[in-house]
Design an enzyme around this catalytic site. Sequence first.
Site, PDB file in Angstrom:
ATOM      1  N   SER A 142      11.253  -1.359  -7.838  1.00  0.00           N
ATOM      2  CA  SER A 142      10.879  -1.678  -6.464  1.00  0.00           C
ATOM      3  C   SER A 142      10.906  -3.190  -6.280  1.00  0.00           C
ATOM      4  O   SER A 142      10.758  -3.941  -7.255  1.00  0.00           O
ATOM      5  CB  SER A 142       9.467  -1.152  -6.162  1.00  0.00           C
ATOM      6  OG  SER A 142       8.976  -1.642  -4.928  1.00  0.00           O
ATOM      7  N   TYR A 155       0.405  -1.133  -8.267  1.00  0.00           N
ATOM      8  CA  TYR A 155       1.783  -0.671  -8.117  1.00  0.00           C
ATOM      9  C   TYR A 155       2.759  -1.759  -8.560  1.00  0.00           C
ATOM     10  O   TYR A 155       3.718  -1.491  -9.301  1.00  0.00           O
ATOM     11  CB  TYR A 155       2.042  -0.279  -6.663  1.00  0.00           C
ATOM     12  CG  TYR A 155       3.425   0.277  -6.413  1.00  0.00           C
ATOM     13  CD1 TYR A 155       3.797   1.513  -6.938  1.00  0.00           C
ATOM     14  CD2 TYR A 155       4.354  -0.422  -5.658  1.00  0.00           C
ATOM     15  CE1 TYR A 155       5.057   2.036  -6.711  1.00  0.00           C
ATOM     16  CE2 TYR A 155       5.620   0.089  -5.428  1.00  0.00           C
ATOM     17  CZ  TYR A 155       5.969   1.325  -5.948  1.00  0.00           C
ATOM     18  OH  TYR A 155       7.227   1.835  -5.722  1.00  0.00           O
TER      19      TYR A 155
END
Length: 238
Positions: A142, A155
């Site tokens: 990501s 995250y």
Amino acid sequence: MQSLQGRKALITGAGSGIGQAVAKRLAEEGVHVVLVGRTEDKLLKTASLLETYEVNVVTEVMDVGEATSVEAAVARIKASIGDVDILINNAGAGKSSPFLELTESDWEDILNVNVKGVFRVTQAVLPGMIEKNRGDIVNIASTSGLRGTKGSSVYSASKFALRGLSEALMQEMRPHNIRVQTINPSKVITGFGGSEPEENTEDAFMQAEDVADVIVTQLMLHPRMFVKQSELWATNPR
């Protein structure tokens, strides 16, 4: 560009979103696909979308967060279709929360799936690729693994770690003609982590199919080269 026809791919998190889109694009190229995820109904739904393609489709319930689940599922897959040529590590977990509201359990859960899950599945299928002296591993990270943002500490930490794992594995596997690639998408409209906006227009937000197109295109590059890392951004998000 090389043909992927006849290859075998294992896709984690294949029940929806990016995993489902990648499965469809690979099937279009004649790749036999193993659909892996925690929910059988979702896997069967993805499998139904591939019925028109002349490829073998296998569904296998597996939780990447559990070592015993991974070991048993990969053993069944090998017994069914043999070793895979392509691994798409797509399964992931996310949580957006202020740092002081995170619990140790939150950290354990996210890192267990996003980092250790990739480790477990990759370690299980890698020996078969090494034996063939060929293979492709695609890890879905990501842009949160490129820079942290407010509320993304756990995250982001998991995706930074995944990028480090991928970089090291890439260096180890090059002598075996195994390409390790990392895909870093920004916000993709899949419903993951509450990513569905009130107004989802295809010309404004990146879709799962866009990510799948990039992955399959890179897999089709001549075996003498690969793209180590890709950053994918929506051109003009609203």
